[in-house]
Design a protein around this motif. Structure first.
Motif, PDB file in Angstrom:
ATOM      1  N   UNK A  62      43.183  55.438  33.620  1.00 59.43           N
ATOM      2  CA  UNK A  62      43.202  53.739  35.136  1.00 59.43           C
ATOM      3  C   UNK A  62      42.530  53.938  36.474  1.00 59.43           C
ATOM      4  N   UNK A  63      43.327  55.132  36.308  1.00 59.68           N
ATOM      5  CA  UNK A  63      42.542  55.524  38.256  1.00 59.68           C
ATOM      6  C   UNK A  63      40.853  55.158  38.335  1.00 59.68           C
ATOM      7  N   UNK A  64      39.787  54.501  37.291  1.00 61.93           N
ATOM      8  CA  UNK A  64      38.632  54.276  37.380  1.00 61.93           C
ATOM      9  C   UNK A  64      38.299  52.865  38.187  1.00 61.93           C
ATOM     10  N   UNK A  65      39.354  51.396  37.660  1.00 65.99           N
ATOM     11  CA  UNK A  65      38.840  50.480  37.676  1.00 65.99           C
ATOM     12  C   UNK A  65      39.450  50.032  39.880  1.00 65.99           C
ATOM     13  N   UNK A  66      39.871  51.375  40.264  1.00 62.23           N
ATOM     14  CA  UNK A  66      39.441  51.577  41.897  1.00 62.23           C
ATOM     15  C   UNK A  66      38.824  51.706  42.696  1.00 62.23           C
ATOM     16  N   UNK A  67      37.184  52.097  41.200  1.00 58.10           N
ATOM     17  CA  UNK A  67      36.209  51.994  41.574  1.00 58.10           C
ATOM     18  C   UNK A  67      35.083  50.956  41.416  1.00 58.10           C
ATOM     19  N   UNK A  68      35.678  50.341  40.338  1.00 62.73           N
ATOM     20  CA  UNK A  68      34.625  49.613  40.015  1.00 62.73           C
ATOM     21  C   UNK A  68      35.084  48.505  40.485  1.00 62.73           C
ATOM     22  N   UNK A  69      33.443  47.361  40.542  1.00 62.40           N
ATOM     23  CA  UNK A  69      33.203  46.554  41.022  1.00 62.40           C
ATOM     24  C   UNK A  69      32.023  45.236  40.258  1.00 62.40           C
ATOM     25  N   UNK A  70      32.941  43.754  40.425  1.00 64.84           N
ATOM     26  CA  UNK A  70      32.172  43.066  39.530  1.00 64.84           C
ATOM     27  C   UNK A  70      30.057  43.019  39.954  1.00 64.84           C
ATOM     28  N   UNK A  71      29.598  43.452  38.727  1.00 59.95           N
ATOM     29  CA  UNK A  71      27.881  43.258  39.254  1.00 59.95           C
ATOM     30  C   UNK A  71      27.218  42.063  38.998  1.00 59.95           C
ATOM     31  N   UNK A  72      28.169  41.434  38.226  1.00 60.20           N
ATOM     32  CA  UNK A  72      28.147  40.421  36.911  1.00 60.20           C
ATOM     33  C   UNK A  72      27.636  38.450  37.311  1.00 60.20           C
ATOM     34  N   UNK A  73      28.473  38.839  38.595  1.00 60.85           N
ATOM     35  CA  UNK A  73      28.995  36.858  38.348  1.00 60.85           C
ATOM     36  C   UNK A  73      30.238  36.661  39.918  1.00 60.85           C
ATOM     37  N   UNK A  98      50.637  55.624  34.785  1.00 63.93           N
ATOM     38  CA  UNK A  98      51.680  56.324  35.889  1.00 63.93           C
ATOM     39  C   UNK A  98      50.792  54.977  37.283  1.00 63.93           C
ATOM     40  N   UNK A  99      50.060  54.818  36.987  1.00 66.02           N
ATOM     41  CA  UNK A  99      49.454  53.734  37.872  1.00 66.02           C
ATOM     42  C   UNK A  99      50.035  51.990  37.825  1.00 66.02           C
ATOM     43  N   UNK A 100      50.635  52.110  38.944  1.00 68.65           N
ATOM     44  CA  UNK A 100      50.839  50.374  38.392  1.00 68.65           C
ATOM     45  C   UNK A 100      50.454  49.253  39.532  1.00 68.65           C
ATOM     46  N   UNK A 101      50.841  48.404  39.344  1.00 71.51           N
ATOM     47  CA  UNK A 101      49.805  47.304  39.996  1.00 71.51           C
ATOM     48  C   UNK A 101      50.366  45.741  40.499  1.00 71.51           C
ATOM     49  N   UNK A 102      49.637  45.535  41.461  1.00 70.28           N
ATOM     50  CA  UNK A 102      50.665  44.086  42.581  1.00 70.28           C
ATOM     51  C   UNK A 102      51.059  43.309  41.878  1.00 70.28           C
ATOM     52  N   UNK A 103      49.923  43.004  40.233  1.00 67.81           N
ATOM     53  CA  UNK A 103      49.903  41.932  39.682  1.00 67.81           C
ATOM     54  C   UNK A 103      50.745  42.642  38.311  1.00 67.81           C
ATOM     55  N   UNK A 104      52.658  41.905  38.216  1.00 64.63           N
ATOM     56  CA  UNK A 104      53.284  42.328  37.013  1.00 64.63           C
ATOM     57  C   UNK A 104      53.785  41.021  36.203  1.00 64.63           C
ATOM     58  N   UNK A 105      52.875  40.811  34.886  1.00 65.20           N
ATOM     59  CA  UNK A 105      53.788  40.899  34.267  1.00 65.20           C
ATOM     60  C   UNK A 105      55.126  40.753  33.734  1.00 65.20           C
ATOM     61  N   UNK A 106      55.838  40.113  33.248  1.00 65.45           N
ATOM     62  CA  UNK A 106      57.167  40.648  32.067  1.00 65.45           C
ATOM     63  C   UNK A 106      56.968  39.962  31.081  1.00 65.45           C
ATOM     64  N   UNK A 107      57.099  41.335  30.460  1.00 67.86           N
ATOM     65  CA  UNK A 107      56.747  40.135  28.610  1.00 67.86           C
ATOM     66  C   UNK A 107      57.647  41.455  28.011  1.00 67.86           C
TER      67      UNK A 107
END
Ligand SMILES: [Zn+2]
Ligand SMILES: [Zn+2]
Length: 222
Positions: A62-73, A98-107
């Motif tokens: 999951x830590x890879x999302x910290x490096x991901x960039x939108x190169x498309x649009x 182990x990776x949390x986010x500021x954007x949490x949905x409760x379901x």
């Protein structure tokens, strides 16, 4: 009732191949969101509790999302988590590996929730007390399974009190939803998100549109 994300302003609930049970990859989702004209999306993969429950072990870290960039649009991309209500004490699983986010949905997912289903309303209320506005919205409260004892009016009242929006979920509008609870929610909620909960690209295209057609048809929208 206010719609937080009208039109193509944003879709804040969807699943990817890398981190949960979606079919498209993050890059495919983002490219297609751009083609649809969406301004912002949140990729909200399932929490670790849900992944464990369904036997989904993911290769990608999951830590890879910290490096991901939108190169498309120009679509703004948020990496969230669809957290799981775990028990009647209102505990939530809010991480993926182990990776949390500021954007949490409760379901609530009936396969993941371990508490007493007759106390599911209390479970939600306690979770909102504990987590407050950390919860961005309540995901698909109009789901059918696991909500047989849910007091929808009390849930909406508590969500309004905490200023937490509720979700009109395209997936469970089109399959496996509780139509009565949906109407109670739409009649009483202060704020509503309209999201796809897409697991495929065609769902990203179609699910929200079906919700908006329904809102017009039922005169919730002018
Ligand atoms: Zn899923
Ligand atoms: Zn869900």
């Amino acid at each position: 009732m206010e719609i937080v994300n009208p039109g193509l302003s944003g879709d804040y609930h969807m699943h990817s191949l890398q981190y949960s049970d979606g079919l498209p990859t993050i890059d495919e989702i983002v490219q297609y969101a751009g083609r649809l004209g969406l301004e912002e999306i949140a990729i909200t993969d399932h929490s670790q509790a849900a992944l464990d429950r369904s036997g989904l072990t993911k290769k990608a870290h999951r830590s890879i999302v910290q490096r991901w960039e939108n190169v498309h649009n120009d679509v703004k991309v948020i990496f969230g988590v669809e957290g799981d209500l775990l028990d009647e004490e209102g505990n939530i699983c809010e991480d993926i590996a182990g990776h949390t986010s500021d954007f949490l949905i409760l379901s609530l997912h009936h396969q993941v929730y371990q508490g007493n289903f007759s106390k599911v309303t209390e479970a939600y209320l306690k979770a909102m007390e504990k987590y407050g506005q950390k919860i961005r919205f309540l995901g698909h409260p109009h789901i059918q399974k696991g909500t047989e004892h849910l007091d929808m009016a009390a849930l909406v009242e508590a969500a309004n009190h905490h200023d937490i929006p509720l979700e009109f979920n395209g997936r469970y509008f089109r399959q496996g939803g509780n139509a009565d609870n949906l109407q109670i929610m739409l009649q009483k909620a202060d704020r509503i998100y309209v999201n796809s909960d897409a697991h495929t690209l065609s769902e990203l295209r179609d699910h929200r549109r079906a919700c908006f057609n329904f809102l017009k048809q039922e005169s919730y929208l002018s």
